[in-house]
Design a protein around this motif. Structure first.
Motif, PDB file in Angstrom:
ATOM      1  N   HIS A  27      44.300  39.708  46.896  1.00  0.00           N
ATOM      2  CA  HIS A  27      44.197  40.676  46.289  1.00  0.00           C
ATOM      3  C   HIS A  27      43.937  41.933  47.081  1.00  0.00           C
ATOM      4  O   HIS A  27      44.451  42.025  48.693  1.00  0.00           O
ATOM      5  CB  HIS A  27      43.043  40.708  45.457  1.00  0.00           C
ATOM      6  CG  HIS A  27      41.749  40.329  46.410  1.00  0.00           C
ATOM      7  ND1 HIS A  27      41.525  39.150  47.251  1.00  0.00           N
ATOM      8  CD2 HIS A  27      40.894  41.232  47.233  1.00  0.00           C
ATOM      9  CE1 HIS A  27      40.367  38.959  47.650  1.00  0.00           C
ATOM     10  NE2 HIS A  27      40.268  40.429  47.330  1.00  0.00           N
TER      11      HIS A  27
ATOM     12  N   HIS B 123      43.627  34.006  50.137  1.00  0.00           N
ATOM     13  CA  HIS B 123      43.043  32.892  49.898  1.00  0.00           C
ATOM     14  C   HIS B 123      43.170  30.814  50.131  1.00  0.00           C
ATOM     15  O   HIS B 123      44.418  30.764  49.418  1.00  0.00           O
ATOM     16  CB  HIS B 123      41.341  32.771  48.953  1.00  0.00           C
ATOM     17  CG  HIS B 123      40.987  34.059  48.646  1.00  0.00           C
ATOM     18  ND1 HIS B 123      39.826  34.641  49.506  1.00  0.00           N
ATOM     19  CD2 HIS B 123      41.385  35.513  48.000  1.00  0.00           C
ATOM     20  CE1 HIS B 123      39.035  35.457  50.335  1.00  0.00           C
ATOM     21  NE2 HIS B 123      39.767  36.083  48.817  1.00  0.00           N
TER      22      HIS B 123
ATOM     23  N   ARG C 199      50.395  42.054  38.949  1.00  0.00           N
ATOM     24  CA  ARG C 199      51.252  41.201  39.626  1.00  0.00           C
ATOM     25  C   ARG C 199      52.378  42.524  39.464  1.00  0.00           C
ATOM     26  O   ARG C 199      52.807  42.314  41.098  1.00  0.00           O
ATOM     27  CB  ARG C 199      51.075  39.888  38.852  1.00  0.00           C
ATOM     28  CG  ARG C 199      52.419  39.041  39.703  1.00  0.00           C
ATOM     29  CD  ARG C 199      52.597  37.942  38.886  1.00  0.00           C
ATOM     30  NE  ARG C 199      53.428  38.416  37.699  1.00  0.00           N
ATOM     31  CZ  ARG C 199      54.445  38.401  37.332  1.00  0.00           C
ATOM     32  NH1 ARG C 199      55.496  38.141  38.968  1.00  0.00           N
ATOM     33  NH2 ARG C 199      55.421  38.482  36.050  1.00  0.00           N
TER      34      ARG C 199
ATOM     35  N   ARG D 128      44.921  42.066  37.091  1.00  0.00           N
ATOM     36  CA  ARG D 128      45.145  40.373  37.111  1.00  0.00           C
ATOM     37  C   ARG D 128      44.410  39.954  36.823  1.00  0.00           C
ATOM     38  O   ARG D 128      42.362  40.210  36.278  1.00  0.00           O
ATOM     39  CB  ARG D 128      45.997  40.393  38.427  1.00  0.00           C
ATOM     40  CG  ARG D 128      47.224  41.263  38.482  1.00  0.00           C
ATOM     41  CD  ARG D 128      47.947  41.381  40.025  1.00  0.00           C
ATOM     42  NE  ARG D 128      46.486  40.850  41.009  1.00  0.00           N
ATOM     43  CZ  ARG D 128      46.749  39.885  42.104  1.00  0.00           C
ATOM     44  NH1 ARG D 128      46.896  39.345  42.339  1.00  0.00           N
ATOM     45  NH2 ARG D 128      45.748  39.844  42.984  1.00  0.00           N
ATOM     46  N   SER D 129      44.290  38.715  36.384  1.00  0.00           N
ATOM     47  CA  SER D 129      42.970  37.342  35.916  1.00  0.00           C
ATOM     48  C   SER D 129      41.971  37.371  37.505  1.00  0.00           C
ATOM     49  O   SER D 129      42.773  37.655  38.912  1.00  0.00           O
ATOM     50  CB  SER D 129      43.570  36.402  35.394  1.00  0.00           C
ATOM     51  OG  SER D 129      44.435  35.625  36.765  1.00  0.00           O
ATOM     52  N   GLN D 130      41.120  36.340  36.940  1.00  0.00           N
ATOM     53  CA  GLN D 130      40.259  36.172  38.201  1.00  0.00           C
ATOM     54  C   GLN D 130      41.225  34.903  39.177  1.00  0.00           C
ATOM     55  O   GLN D 130      40.784  35.195  40.352  1.00  0.00           O
ATOM     56  CB  GLN D 130      39.080  35.631  37.924  1.00  0.00           C
ATOM     57  CG  GLN D 130      37.626  35.021  38.162  1.00  0.00           C
ATOM     58  CD  GLN D 130      37.063  36.338  39.404  1.00  0.00           C
ATOM     59  OE1 GLN D 130      36.442  37.009  38.846  1.00  0.00           O
ATOM     60  NE2 GLN D 130      37.702  36.650  41.094  1.00  0.00           N
ATOM     61  N   SER D 131      41.848  34.380  38.802  1.00  0.00           N
ATOM     62  CA  SER D 131      42.432  32.974  39.466  1.00  0.00           C
ATOM     63  C   SER D 131      43.440  34.106  39.998  1.00  0.00           C
ATOM     64  O   SER D 131      43.838  34.143  41.589  1.00  0.00           O
ATOM     65  CB  SER D 131      43.290  32.369  38.384  1.00  0.00           C
ATOM     66  OG  SER D 131      43.703  32.857  37.802  1.00  0.00           O
ATOM     67  N   GLU D 132      43.886  35.417  39.564  1.00  0.00           N
ATOM     68  CA  GLU D 132      45.746  35.584  40.613  1.00  0.00           C
ATOM     69  C   GLU D 132      44.373  37.111  41.343  1.00  0.00           C
ATOM     70  O   GLU D 132      45.678  36.468  43.050  1.00  0.00           O
ATOM     71  CB  GLU D 132      45.848  36.919  39.501  1.00  0.00           C
ATOM     72  CG  GLU D 132      46.996  36.018  38.342  1.00  0.00           C
ATOM     73  CD  GLU D 132      47.584  36.721  37.377  1.00  0.00           C
ATOM     74  OE1 GLU D 132      49.133  37.157  38.132  1.00  0.00           O
ATOM     75  OE2 GLU D 132      46.620  37.269  36.639  1.00  0.00           O
ATOM     76  N   TYR D 133      43.649  37.000  41.257  1.00  0.00           N
ATOM     77  CA  TYR D 133      43.023  37.964  42.365  1.00  0.00           C
ATOM     78  C   TYR D 133      42.417  37.222  43.810  1.00  0.00           C
ATOM     79  O   TYR D 133      42.227  37.724  44.565  1.00  0.00           O
ATOM     80  CB  TYR D 133      42.216  39.118  41.716  1.00  0.00           C
ATOM     81  CG  TYR D 133      41.045  38.997  42.487  1.00  0.00           C
ATOM     82  CD1 TYR D 133      41.224  40.623  42.604  1.00  0.00           C
ATOM     83  CD2 TYR D 133      39.621  38.769  43.020  1.00  0.00           C
ATOM     84  CE1 TYR D 133      40.332  41.881  42.987  1.00  0.00           C
ATOM     85  CE2 TYR D 133      39.183  39.570  44.040  1.00  0.00           C
ATOM     86  CZ  TYR D 133      39.310  40.921  43.675  1.00  0.00           C
ATOM     87  OH  TYR D 133      38.539  42.099  44.821  1.00  0.00           O
ATOM     88  N   ASP D 134      41.972  35.953  43.276  1.00  0.00           N
ATOM     89  CA  ASP D 134      41.059  34.998  44.266  1.00  0.00           C
ATOM     90  C   ASP D 134      42.353  34.430  45.032  1.00  0.00           C
ATOM     91  O   ASP D 134      42.108  34.022  46.518  1.00  0.00           O
ATOM     92  CB  ASP D 134      40.854  33.630  43.481  1.00  0.00           C
ATOM     93  CG  ASP D 134      39.303  34.337  42.785  1.00  0.00           C
ATOM     94  OD1 ASP D 134      38.670  35.373  43.181  1.00  0.00           O
ATOM     95  OD2 ASP D 134      38.581  33.117  41.761  1.00  0.00           O
ATOM     96  N   ASP D 135      43.728  34.433  44.392  1.00  0.00           N
ATOM     97  CA  ASP D 135      45.126  34.000  45.195  1.00  0.00           C
ATOM     98  C   ASP D 135      45.197  34.716  45.991  1.00  0.00           C
ATOM     99  O   ASP D 135      45.394  34.388  47.546  1.00  0.00           O
ATOM    100  CB  ASP D 135      45.651  33.476  44.319  1.00  0.00           C
ATOM    101  CG  ASP D 135      46.176  32.309  43.620  1.00  0.00           C
ATOM    102  OD1 ASP D 135      45.054  31.196  43.016  1.00  0.00           O
ATOM    103  OD2 ASP D 135      46.737  31.662  42.594  1.00  0.00           O
TER     104      ASP D 135
END
Length: 122
Positions: free
Chosen positions: A52, A122, A82, A43-50
């Motif tokens: 994981h 997060h 996702r 996934r994207s960095q922002s999805e991962y940050d949300d």
């Protein structure tokens, strides 16, 4: 082979999905716990940050080909996104580069999250 993969990704042909296997969440958890597989989140960095899965390595699908040298063809990889679409594409890319031990997690993190297990929010 790369041209065949590109044709598949844009819908111009049908490449059989025999180059990797799709596993359900329960089997994926068992295999990850065994330590035999490395989990790659595409996934994207922002999805991962949300959120994981703890221990997942982030390599966004759109960066996979440029970062392919970070992976070892002799290792086992489990791929998650996702919902399963990007992970399927990532599995096809890995197969095109000669990776053999690839598993796609059915349903992605959406399905994994529903099990309420090992997700870092997060």
């Amino acid at each position: 082979m790369l041209l065949s993969l590109l044709a598949y990704l844009i819908g111009e042909t049908n490449i059989p999905d025999t180059s990797y296997q799709t596993v359900d969440i329960e089997l994926a958890k068992e295999l990850l716990e065994s330590g035999e597989y490395t989990l790659i989140d595409v996934r994207s960095q922002s999805e991962y940050d949300d959120e994981h899965i703890i221990g997942a390595h982030l390599i966004p699908c759109e960066e996979l080909e440029t970062r392919i040298n970070e992976l070892n063809k002799d290792k086992n990889y489990m791929i998650i996104c996702r919902s399963g679409n990007r992970s399927k594409k990532a599995c096809m890319i890995l197969a095109a580069y000669g990776f053999k031990n690839i598993l796609n997690i059915d349903g992605g993190i959406k399905k994994w999250y529903n099990t309420n297990e090992k997700v870092s929010k997060h």
